[in-house]
Design a protein around this motif. Sequence first.
Motif, PDB file in Angstrom:
ATOM      1  N   GLY A 296       0.811  -1.217   0.000  1.00  0.00           N
ATOM      2  CA  GLY A 296       0.000   0.000   0.000  1.00  0.00           C
ATOM      3  C   GLY A 296       0.840   1.261   0.000  1.00  0.00           C
ATOM      4  N   LEU A 297       1.910   1.290   0.808  1.00  0.00           N
ATOM      5  CA  LEU A 297       2.780   2.462   0.843  1.00  0.00           C
ATOM      6  C   LEU A 297       3.482   2.679  -0.489  1.00  0.00           C
ATOM      7  CD1 LEU A 297       4.366   2.102   4.411  1.00  0.00           C
ATOM      8  CD2 LEU A 297       2.583   3.693   3.678  1.00  0.00           C
ATOM      9  N   THR A 298       3.855   1.579  -1.148  1.00  0.00           N
ATOM     10  CA  THR A 298       4.525   1.699  -2.447  1.00  0.00           C
ATOM     11  C   THR A 298       3.598   2.323  -3.484  1.00  0.00           C
ATOM     12  OG1 THR A 298       5.880  -0.241  -1.946  1.00  0.00           O
ATOM     13  CG2 THR A 298       5.709   0.418  -4.258  1.00  0.00           C
ATOM     14  N   LEU A 299       2.349   1.857  -3.513  1.00  0.00           N
ATOM     15  CA  LEU A 299       1.397   2.407  -4.484  1.00  0.00           C
ATOM     16  C   LEU A 299       1.007   3.846  -4.151  1.00  0.00           C
ATOM     17  CD1 LEU A 299      -0.944  -0.694  -4.974  1.00  0.00           C
ATOM     18  CD2 LEU A 299       0.829   0.140  -6.531  1.00  0.00           C
ATOM     19  N   ALA A 300       0.987   4.217  -2.878  1.00  0.00           N
ATOM     20  CA  ALA A 300       0.596   5.564  -2.472  1.00  0.00           C
ATOM     21  C   ALA A 300       1.736   6.566  -2.579  1.00  0.00           C
ATOM     22  CB  ALA A 300       0.062   5.547  -1.041  1.00  0.00           C
ATOM     23  N   PHE A 301       2.985   6.072  -2.746  1.00  0.00           N
ATOM     24  CA  PHE A 301       4.147   6.964  -2.756  1.00  0.00           C
ATOM     25  C   PHE A 301       4.076   8.033  -3.849  1.00  0.00           C
ATOM     26  CE2 PHE A 301       8.519   7.996  -4.050  1.00  0.00           C
ATOM     27  CZ  PHE A 301       8.982   8.531  -2.853  1.00  0.00           C
ATOM     28  N   PRO A 302       3.681   7.739  -5.093  1.00  0.00           N
ATOM     29  CA  PRO A 302       3.575   8.804  -6.114  1.00  0.00           C
ATOM     30  C   PRO A 302       2.558   9.880  -5.751  1.00  0.00           C
ATOM     31  CG  PRO A 302       3.667   6.656  -7.157  1.00  0.00           C
ATOM     32  CD  PRO A 302       3.490   6.401  -5.698  1.00  0.00           C
ATOM     33  N   ALA A 303       1.420   9.464  -5.187  1.00  0.00           N
ATOM     34  CA  ALA A 303       0.409  10.454  -4.797  1.00  0.00           C
ATOM     35  C   ALA A 303       0.918  11.364  -3.695  1.00  0.00           C
ATOM     36  CB  ALA A 303      -0.871   9.748  -4.355  1.00  0.00           C
ATOM     37  N   VAL A 304       1.669  10.790  -2.742  1.00  0.00           N
ATOM     38  CA  VAL A 304       2.246  11.600  -1.665  1.00  0.00           C
ATOM     39  C   VAL A 304       3.248  12.602  -2.235  1.00  0.00           C
ATOM     40  CG1 VAL A 304       3.622  11.531   0.442  1.00  0.00           C
ATOM     41  CG2 VAL A 304       1.849   9.815   0.065  1.00  0.00           C
ATOM     42  N   CYS A 305       4.037  12.167  -3.193  1.00  0.00           N
ATOM     43  CA  CYS A 305       4.992  13.078  -3.842  1.00  0.00           C
ATOM     44  C   CYS A 305       4.274  14.221  -4.549  1.00  0.00           C
ATOM     45  CB  CYS A 305       5.855  12.308  -4.837  1.00  0.00           C
ATOM     46  SG  CYS A 305       7.004  11.147  -4.075  1.00  0.00           S
ATOM     47  N   ALA A 306       3.141  13.916  -5.196  1.00  0.00           N
ATOM     48  CA  ALA A 306       2.382  14.953  -5.895  1.00  0.00           C
ATOM     49  C   ALA A 306       1.837  15.993  -4.915  1.00  0.00           C
ATOM     50  CB  ALA A 306       1.242  14.327  -6.686  1.00  0.00           C
ATOM     51  N   LEU A 307       1.293  15.540  -3.775  1.00  0.00           N
ATOM     52  CA  LEU A 307       0.781  16.474  -2.777  1.00  0.00           C
ATOM     53  C   LEU A 307       1.900  17.326  -2.194  1.00  0.00           C
ATOM     54  CD1 LEU A 307      -1.809  14.225  -0.899  1.00  0.00           C
ATOM     55  CD2 LEU A 307      -2.281  16.066  -2.521  1.00  0.00           C
ATOM     56  N   ALA A 308       3.044  16.696  -1.945  1.00  0.00           N
ATOM     57  CA  ALA A 308       4.175  17.447  -1.394  1.00  0.00           C
ATOM     58  C   ALA A 308       4.693  18.472  -2.398  1.00  0.00           C
ATOM     59  CB  ALA A 308       5.291  16.487  -0.986  1.00  0.00           C
ATOM     60  N   GLY A 309       4.714  18.122  -3.666  1.00  0.00           N
ATOM     61  CA  GLY A 309       5.173  19.061  -4.673  1.00  0.00           C
ATOM     62  C   GLY A 309       4.225  20.228  -4.879  1.00  0.00           C
ATOM     63  N   ARG A 310       2.925  19.949  -4.827  1.00  0.00           N
ATOM     64  CA  ARG A 310       1.939  21.019  -4.976  1.00  0.00           C
ATOM     65  C   ARG A 310       1.955  21.949  -3.775  1.00  0.00           C
ATOM     66  NH1 ARG A 310      -4.232  20.393  -3.653  1.00  0.00           N
ATOM     67  NH2 ARG A 310      -3.173  20.552  -1.654  1.00  0.00           N
ATOM     68  N   ALA A 311       2.138  21.395  -2.576  1.00  0.00           N
ATOM     69  CA  ALA A 311       2.180  22.148  -1.322  1.00  0.00           C
ATOM     70  C   ALA A 311       0.917  22.997  -1.188  1.00  0.00           C
ATOM     71  CB  ALA A 311       3.450  22.984  -1.239  1.00  0.00           C
ATOM     72  N   ARG A 312       1.102  24.289  -0.885  1.00  0.00           N
ATOM     73  CA  ARG A 312      -0.035  25.180  -0.673  1.00  0.00           C
ATOM     74  C   ARG A 312      -0.434  25.945  -1.927  1.00  0.00           C
ATOM     75  NH1 ARG A 312       1.116  28.051   5.223  1.00  0.00           N
ATOM     76  NH2 ARG A 312       1.291  26.110   6.431  1.00  0.00           N
ATOM     77  N   ALA A 313       0.135  25.576  -3.044  1.00  0.00           N
ATOM     78  CA  ALA A 313      -0.168  26.280  -4.293  1.00  0.00           C
ATOM     79  C   ALA A 313      -1.255  25.573  -5.077  1.00  0.00           C
ATOM     80  CB  ALA A 313       1.098  26.418  -5.132  1.00  0.00           C
ATOM     81  N   GLY A 314      -2.203  24.972  -4.385  1.00  0.00           N
ATOM     82  CA  GLY A 314      -3.252  24.240  -5.069  1.00  0.00           C
ATOM     83  C   GLY A 314      -4.088  25.121  -5.969  1.00  0.00           C
ATOM     84  N   GLY A 315      -4.355  24.643  -7.179  1.00  0.00           N
ATOM     85  CA  GLY A 315      -5.173  25.373  -8.129  1.00  0.00           C
ATOM     86  C   GLY A 315      -4.421  26.370  -8.975  1.00  0.00           C
ATOM     87  N   THR A 316      -3.142  26.592  -8.678  1.00  0.00           N
ATOM     88  CA  THR A 316      -2.355  27.542  -9.465  1.00  0.00           C
ATOM     89  C   THR A 316      -1.564  26.812 -10.537  1.00  0.00           C
ATOM     90  OG1 THR A 316      -0.431  27.425  -8.010  1.00  0.00           O
ATOM     91  CG2 THR A 316      -2.140  29.009  -7.432  1.00  0.00           C
ATOM     92  N   ARG A 317      -1.082  27.591 -11.514  1.00  0.00           N
ATOM     93  CA  ARG A 317      -0.259  27.008 -12.565  1.00  0.00           C
ATOM     94  C   ARG A 317       1.035  26.433 -11.993  1.00  0.00           C
ATOM     95  NH1 ARG A 317       1.329  31.158 -17.044  1.00  0.00           N
ATOM     96  NH2 ARG A 317      -0.946  31.309 -17.041  1.00  0.00           N
ATOM     97  N   ALA A 318       1.652  27.178 -11.084  1.00  0.00           N
ATOM     98  CA  ALA A 318       2.893  26.697 -10.478  1.00  0.00           C
ATOM     99  C   ALA A 318       2.650  25.434  -9.663  1.00  0.00           C
ATOM    100  CB  ALA A 318       3.505  27.786  -9.607  1.00  0.00           C
ATOM    101  N   GLY A 319       1.557  25.404  -8.921  1.00  0.00           N
ATOM    102  CA  GLY A 319       1.247  24.221  -8.130  1.00  0.00           C
ATOM    103  C   GLY A 319       0.988  23.005  -8.990  1.00  0.00           C
ATOM    104  N   PHE A 320       0.285  23.223 -10.116  1.00  0.00           N
ATOM    105  CA  PHE A 320       0.012  22.113 -11.025  1.00  0.00           C
ATOM    106  C   PHE A 320       1.304  21.564 -11.621  1.00  0.00           C
ATOM    107  CE2 PHE A 320      -0.725  20.874 -15.496  1.00  0.00           C
ATOM    108  CZ  PHE A 320      -1.478  19.730 -15.283  1.00  0.00           C
ATOM    109  N   VAL A 321       2.194  22.457 -12.050  1.00  0.00           N
ATOM    110  CA  VAL A 321       3.456  22.013 -12.659  1.00  0.00           C
ATOM    111  C   VAL A 321       4.318  21.292 -11.629  1.00  0.00           C
ATOM    112  CG1 VAL A 321       5.587  22.795 -13.737  1.00  0.00           C
ATOM    113  CG2 VAL A 321       3.401  23.796 -14.437  1.00  0.00           C
TER     114      VAL A 321
END
Length: 670
Positions: free
Chosen positions: A545-570
């Motif tokens: 489960g942790l292995t499959l969830a690891f990409p999603a966790v990386c995506a949330l960490a990369g977006r951080a608090r910039a949700g909905g913005t162009r920078a956050g999406f990239v």
Amino acid sequence: MAICGQPRYRQHGHRCHPSSPGRGARRIPAGVREVQPMSASAEDMTPRTTEPLGPAEVGPSHEAPARSGADPNRSTPPYPSGYVRGARMVRLEGFEEPFRMAEPERETYHRRFGILFVDDSSARRGGLGTVVRATNALGETCALKTLNTPVRAEHEDDASFAARVDLAHTAFRAEYESHRSLSGFKGFPRLFGFAHIGDAPAIVMEWVEGVTLSVAARMLSVDEAGRVAPLVAARIGRDLADLLTRLDLVGDGFVHRDISPSNILVRTAHLSVTEQAADGAFDLCLIDFGSSVHLDPMGAPGYTMRYATLRRATPDYAPPEMLTGDLPNLVELRKSEKIDVYAAASVIFELACGLPPFELEGRAGESLYRIKMDEPPRPLVAAHHAAFHLGDVLMFEPEVAAVATGVSLDVTDAHDELEFKRALDRVDGQLTEVLAPAFAPGQEARPSAEVLRDALSAFCARYAQNVRRALRGERLIPCRGEVRRREGRSPYAVNRLIGVVGMALSGAALVTMICVTALLLDGVTVLFRLGSLAARGEVPAVLVGLTLAFPAVCALAGRARAGGTRAGFVRGTLALAAGSALVFALVSHVSFLGVIGRSPLFAALFLAVAAAWCPLVLEYATTALPRPFGAPVAGLPHMAAQRSIMGEGSDAHASLPEDTEVPDAAEARE
């Protein structure tokens, strides 16, 4: 408080009409302070000084002119302040106090109002009566409202005229009883009693020092069309809706039924209108209860219909049920608080747009009821959108101008001005969303006064923050409340609904995929080979489960608090790709004993990555775009395509083509 000092509102001069002593008028001795009178029109003038009814204020002694044979060393006794030169003396008979009191106090109370000195130049004529400023013998100021006696029509018989006079007297008495229920509540004039002046009934109440909302709107206007800044209009609406919520405290409820700018006063005894605008709060007072009604289930059911000819609402602000007499359940419909909500929303709309929500002028032959039932309101074109030069409007809005300064925008630059105007249009659209449900033809679809107040309060509190978020391309903080939840037809609400539902489905798919794959591979023996290194063992479900969830966790960490913005999406997409590549690389070195190949695990991993990427896409697509899909700028729902904003009288050069790209501020400066 306003940022960057006080706003510079347009000043509108007032004309004074000095009064002169008329025949039979009581002359005030020389030296007594003269109070500046109010003109006959409440739209043009407000009294300069008034004294609230309370202990009398005694002014200093003034020396009278020497007379022949008089002692020159003798001075006149002190006179109380508050008198108006040329006032007319009236005697009140049969005075009734609005509340019970002991007999000695009652006699003293009656003597205070036995004789009043009336300033006829301060007259305000309403539907049922005329209000004038009056002063008693102690110098205390109050307001005196007398009934406008019906004028006898030509060839009208005695019985018919007597019936009309009796109807007017009964309606005037009913207004007093309605006012008595509200006396003592903040936002309503205090009531002092009921009496007669000859044969005419009269109501004695508090004289409110202030201006009508229609006058205040002209003082606060930010353009030539008379528009008030959206934030100021929302603050006035918030305080008006808060005032309406207090009507529920009266017995089983109370409905005013004639909310209009002329029946709303802005008190100026402590702060001027512009000072209240700078403070962000308005001291409003609701007047004229000639159309009000108690929500008393034991009341006479035919009362509303009987006095319908005397108790009418203002058509520009009245809901459909107040503009017809043909509905079968009209009596009950006219006892709903939703009548005042509709009218209050119409007042707020007119403040922000400069025009009432429906075009009724020049349509005398049409049914006003059918117009408001069948036609949509006009688009709400706010001052920001209609401005040819945005800086001309922002000079009256220091709070909003400070936001532009804080993000290093120069509104004198064409690119920055266009970007800031788009951001303000997006935030001002929230005011349209808040008001739209209140214009529903059916009462059941309209929000309550409390819900409208909460939504307007949220709009005001988050206005500056939402402007900054709009400039960054982020999701706006919504105006929480029932108004927002019911507004499913708004394009902004549709976008939010798509985003929320899509992200919920993607999250559910991700969790389901992780749980199912983890359970299927729980306890499976695996062999890990990396060059000369090798390891063998059973893999637990948690590790899968942790292995499959690891990409999603990386995506949330990369977006951080910039949700909905162009920078956050990239950033989120890049982080997701990096995490996915790492997991795919590790899984490629794993062999499953007893399982044919790695295809099932790779398929599960691919689906998990896709489910993690969908929320990023939906979040960006529904919030980072300058405008929602198919949304007109500041338009109300159900607008026909041919009824464009430009067709409603806004400036031609103020419109923004839909295909115009708005560059970022940094790109524009480059």
